[in-house]
Scaffold this motif. Structure first.
Motif, short mmCIF file in Angstrom:
data_model
loop_
_atom_site.label_atom_id
_atom_site.label_comp_id
_atom_site.label_asym_id
_atom_site.label_seq_id
_atom_site.Cartn_x
_atom_site.Cartn_y
_atom_site.Cartn_z
N TYR A 5 22.78 -25.35 157.46
CA TYR A 5 23.86 -26.30 157.17
C TYR A 5 23.26 -27.60 156.65
N TYR A 33 27.65 -32.26 148.00
CA TYR A 33 28.37 -31.29 148.82
C TYR A 33 27.77 -31.23 150.23
N TYR A 34 28.57 -30.70 151.14
CA TYR A 34 28.12 -30.33 152.49
C TYR A 34 28.47 -28.86 152.67
N THR A 35 27.59 -28.13 153.33
CA THR A 35 27.76 -26.68 153.41
C THR A 35 27.31 -26.14 154.76
N SER A 37 26.26 -22.02 156.19
CA SER A 37 26.15 -20.58 155.96
C SER A 37 25.68 -19.93 157.25
N HIS A 69 30.19 -18.44 154.26
CA HIS A 69 29.72 -19.64 153.57
C HIS A 69 30.91 -20.54 153.25
N GLN A 71 31.94 -24.60 151.95
CA GLN A 71 31.35 -25.77 151.30
C GLN A 71 32.42 -26.76 150.89
N ASN A 73 33.00 -30.08 148.51
CA ASN A 73 32.39 -30.71 147.34
C ASN A 73 32.94 -32.12 147.11
#
Length: 81
Positions: A5, A33-35, A37, A69, A71, A73
């Protein structure tokens, strides 16, 4: 479960404990972005999400070794999509 992450400039390793994973990061206005998985290790079913400024991006994965996943943006005109 293999969890990563973070943002476009800061990737971290997460730890699945007691059937869940939660992390809070400081908001970097320069991030694109922040994500998050999460890869299943064999069979399973998982939901994942990223929330910024009250907006949530959600995803789902089930079955062997599939990846969840999600995300969020940075919008072109500011804010988060």
């Amino acid at each position: 479960m293999d969890i990563t992450y973070g943002s476009d400039s800061d990737t971290r390793q997460g730890k699945w404990e007691n059937g869940k994973f939660t992390a809070t990061l400081p908001l970097n206005d320069d991030a694109l972005y922040y994500t998050v998985s999460a890869q299943l290790q064999g069979e399973g079913d998982i939901y994942c999400s990223v929330t910024i400024d009250g907006k949530t991006e959600k995803a789902h994965a089930s079955g062997g070794y599939n990846i969840c996943h999600a995300q969020a943006n940075q919008g072109l005109l500011g804010g988060w999509d």
